[in-house]
Design a protein around this motif. Structure first.
Motif, mmCIF file in Angstrom:
data_model
loop_
_atom_site.group_PDB
_atom_site.id
_atom_site.type_symbol
_atom_site.label_atom_id
_atom_site.label_comp_id
_atom_site.label_asym_id
_atom_site.label_seq_id
_atom_site.Cartn_x
_atom_site.Cartn_y
_atom_site.Cartn_z
ATOM 1 N N LYS A 129 -29.588 18.730 19.960
ATOM 2 C CA LYS A 129 -29.794 18.561 18.531
ATOM 3 C C LYS A 129 -28.790 17.604 17.885
ATOM 4 C CE LYS A 129 -31.639 23.258 18.064
ATOM 5 N NZ LYS A 129 -31.429 24.591 17.457
ATOM 6 N N THR A 130 -27.857 17.099 18.667
ATOM 7 C CA THR A 130 -26.817 16.211 18.134
ATOM 8 C C THR A 130 -27.236 14.758 18.343
ATOM 9 O OG1 THR A 130 -25.095 17.830 18.637
ATOM 10 C CG2 THR A 130 -24.379 15.565 18.290
ATOM 11 N N THR A 131 -27.214 13.979 17.301
ATOM 12 C CA THR A 131 -27.645 12.583 17.396
ATOM 13 C C THR A 131 -26.592 11.733 18.098
ATOM 14 O OG1 THR A 131 -26.637 11.902 15.305
ATOM 15 C CG2 THR A 131 -28.853 12.860 15.200
ATOM 16 N N MET A 132 -27.030 10.584 18.581
ATOM 17 C CA MET A 132 -26.089 9.655 19.206
ATOM 18 C C MET A 132 -25.082 9.132 18.188
ATOM 19 S SD MET A 132 -26.634 9.756 22.341
ATOM 20 C CE MET A 132 -25.418 8.490 22.713
ATOM 21 N N THR A 167 -6.845 24.655 4.261
ATOM 22 C CA THR A 167 -7.959 23.709 4.162
ATOM 23 C C THR A 167 -8.760 23.596 5.458
ATOM 24 O OG1 THR A 167 -6.474 21.888 4.768
ATOM 25 C CG2 THR A 167 -6.771 22.336 2.413
ATOM 26 N N GLY A 168 -8.497 24.478 6.418
ATOM 27 C CA GLY A 168 -9.134 24.372 7.722
ATOM 28 C C GLY A 168 -10.395 25.205 7.860
ATOM 29 N N ASN A 169 -11.121 24.946 8.960
ATOM 30 C CA ASN A 169 -12.366 25.661 9.224
ATOM 31 C C ASN A 169 -12.144 27.152 9.467
ATOM 32 O OD1 ASN A 169 -14.117 23.469 8.949
ATOM 33 N ND2 ASN A 169 -13.849 22.832 11.077
ATOM 34 N N TRP A 170 -11.018 27.504 10.116
ATOM 35 C CA TRP A 170 -10.785 28.919 10.397
ATOM 36 C C TRP A 170 -10.588 29.712 9.106
ATOM 37 C CZ3 TRP A 170 -12.495 31.040 14.419
ATOM 38 C CH2 TRP A 170 -12.484 30.402 15.660
ATOM 39 N N GLN A 171 -9.928 29.111 8.110
ATOM 40 C CA GLN A 171 -9.764 29.802 6.836
ATOM 41 C C GLN A 171 -11.116 30.018 6.159
ATOM 42 O OE1 GLN A 171 -6.639 30.967 5.303
ATOM 43 N NE2 GLN A 171 -8.345 32.117 4.402
ATOM 44 N N LYS A 172 -11.978 29.004 6.233
ATOM 45 C CA LYS A 172 -13.318 29.126 5.660
ATOM 46 C C LYS A 172 -14.104 30.247 6.338
ATOM 47 C CE LYS A 172 -17.574 26.474 4.914
ATOM 48 N NZ LYS A 172 -18.253 25.163 5.129
ATOM 49 N N ARG A 173 -14.028 30.290 7.674
ATOM 50 C CA ARG A 173 -14.741 31.338 8.409
ATOM 51 C C ARG A 173 -14.155 32.713 8.123
ATOM 52 N NH1 ARG A 173 -14.521 28.078 14.137
ATOM 53 N NH2 ARG A 173 -15.893 26.352 13.554
ATOM 54 N N LEU A 174 -12.840 32.770 7.994
ATOM 55 C CA LEU A 174 -12.189 34.038 7.698
ATOM 56 C C LEU A 174 -12.617 34.564 6.332
ATOM 57 C CD1 LEU A 174 -10.074 36.134 8.643
ATOM 58 C CD2 LEU A 174 -8.335 34.738 7.501
ATOM 59 N N ASN A 175 -12.736 33.670 5.361
ATOM 60 C CA ASN A 175 -13.183 34.070 4.025
ATOM 61 C C ASN A 175 -14.624 34.574 4.042
ATOM 62 O OD1 ASN A 175 -10.695 33.256 3.039
ATOM 63 N ND2 ASN A 175 -11.424 31.278 2.321
ATOM 64 N N GLY A 180 -15.895 24.770 22.185
ATOM 65 C CA GLY A 180 -16.116 23.950 21.002
ATOM 66 C C GLY A 180 -17.390 23.141 21.138
ATOM 67 N N LYS A 181 -17.661 22.344 20.128
ATOM 68 C CA LYS A 181 -18.857 21.494 20.160
ATOM 69 C C LYS A 181 -18.652 20.352 21.151
ATOM 70 C CE LYS A 181 -20.145 22.674 15.444
ATOM 71 N NZ LYS A 181 -20.293 22.210 14.039
ATOM 72 N N ALA A 182 -19.732 19.932 21.777
ATOM 73 C CA ALA A 182 -19.641 18.940 22.847
ATOM 74 C C ALA A 182 -19.012 17.636 22.371
ATOM 75 C CB ALA A 182 -21.025 18.676 23.438
ATOM 76 N N THR A 183 -19.345 17.201 21.167
ATOM 77 C CA THR A 183 -18.780 15.947 20.659
ATOM 78 C C THR A 183 -17.255 16.015 20.633
ATOM 79 O OG1 THR A 183 -19.059 16.822 18.412
ATOM 80 C CG2 THR A 183 -20.765 15.338 19.239
ATOM 81 N N TYR A 184 -16.725 17.107 20.108
ATOM 82 C CA TYR A 184 -15.277 17.314 19.993
ATOM 83 C C TYR A 184 -14.642 17.490 21.368
ATOM 84 C CZ TYR A 184 -10.970 19.555 18.225
ATOM 85 O OH TYR A 184 -9.665 19.881 17.937
ATOM 86 N N ASN A 185 -15.237 18.347 22.174
ATOM 87 C CA ASN A 185 -14.730 18.617 23.517
ATOM 88 C C ASN A 185 -14.641 17.339 24.340
ATOM 89 O OD1 ASN A 185 -15.358 19.247 26.514
ATOM 90 N ND2 ASN A 185 -14.631 21.211 25.719
ATOM 91 N N GLY A 195 -11.575 15.837 14.149
ATOM 92 C CA GLY A 195 -12.500 16.763 13.527
ATOM 93 C C GLY A 195 -13.719 16.983 14.399
ATOM 94 N N SER A 196 -14.502 17.982 14.037
ATOM 95 C CA SER A 196 -15.652 18.391 14.837
ATOM 96 C C SER A 196 -16.945 18.133 14.073
ATOM 97 C CB SER A 196 -15.522 19.878 15.178
ATOM 98 O OG SER A 196 -16.610 20.330 15.944
ATOM 99 N N ASN A 197 -17.993 17.786 14.799
ATOM 100 C CA ASN A 197 -19.303 17.602 14.178
ATOM 101 C C ASN A 197 -20.395 17.948 15.182
ATOM 102 O OD1 ASN A 197 -19.279 15.455 15.961
ATOM 103 N ND2 ASN A 197 -19.915 13.914 14.481
#
Length: 247
Positions: A93-96, A183-191, A142-147, A85-87
């Motif tokens: 701005k991303t904490t350790m 249940t994924g992020n892309w569906q949420k963004r699409l909605n 993508g976000k650096a943490t995930y990448n 997952g991504s955060n």
């Protein structure tokens, strides 16, 4: 095609929704004994696929989950490290803590479960481990943490593959592109903004559509089978042409 997987034991992490669920069901269709783990049971599974609840970001939980899985289905022949997952946000701005959490979920869980299955696979002189990474582990995006965590996972895959191939154990990763599921992020963004997301698809995915979880699952099942006996240490992108890499 007969993939000769009937009777194999398969453990899928993050297996109750999306890509993980599709992978679990695909192996079950091949006649495998399948168990999955997840933080919560998102959807009802066939009764012969046990769901072990637990948090794979915690060392002790991973140990417990593995013990429960093997108690239910026996020594693991095929491990699918799908939990992820991504955060976070921009790096500044991303904490350790967020970086640490991303690595526990996307990287250390896969490393730990891979180490846990190795003794049994070595004793059996065969096994398959497949990591579900991302095209954003192969290239920037993508976000650096995930990448960062997914890139580390691909590197780990190659290192482990080289160490254990002589013992009959193959280790590979798949790198999905953008996949749509309820249940994924892309569906949420699409909605939220269908015009923007549909434009993203047309601009960034040569196939002209999102991927389906089942399309990732089909590749994973193949890689776990003897039909892929000469494939190890590989990272295979499954993305409808979305990746910008030419290798």
């Amino acid at each position: 095609m007969n993939l000769q997987l009937k009777g194999k034991t398969v453990f899928v992490t993050g297996g109750t929704k999306g890509i993980g669920r599709a992978i679990a069901l695909a192996f079950a269709d091949e006649g495998c004994k399948v168990a999955v783990c997840a933080r919560r049971e998102e959807e009802t599974f066939p009764t012969d696929i046990p769901v072990i609840l637990g948090d794979v970001t915690k060392f002790e939980e991973r140990e417990r989950i593995f013990q429960e899985v093997t108690a239910r289905i026996g020594p693991i022949d095929i491990l699918i490290n799908n939990a992820g997952g991504s955060n976070g946000a921009e790096i500044e701005k991303t904490t350790m803590d967020e970086f640490q959490q991303a690595f526990e979920l996307n990287y250390f869980s896969a490393v730990h479960f891979s180490k846990l299955v190795l003794p049994g696979m070595k004793a059996n002189k065969e096994g398959a481990i497949i990591q579900v990474s991302s095209i954003f582990g192969r290239e920037s995006g993508g976000k650096a943490t995930y990448n960062n965590a997914k890139a580390a996972l691909i590197s780990f895959t190659k290192a482990l593959a080289d160490e254990v191939m002589h013992e009959g154990i193959r280790v590979n990763s798949v790198a999905p592109g953008s996949v749509l599921h309820p249940t994924g992020n892309w569906q949420k963004r699409l909605n939220e903004n269908p015009e923007k997301i549909n434009q993203f698809v047309q601009t960034n995915i040569p196939a002209g559509r999102f991927g389906k979880p089942e399309e990732i699952a089909d590749v994973v099942v193949f890689l776990a089978s003897s039909k892929a006996s000469w494939v190890t240490g590989s990272s295979l992108q499954v993305d409808g042409g979305q990746s910008k890499m030419n290798m």
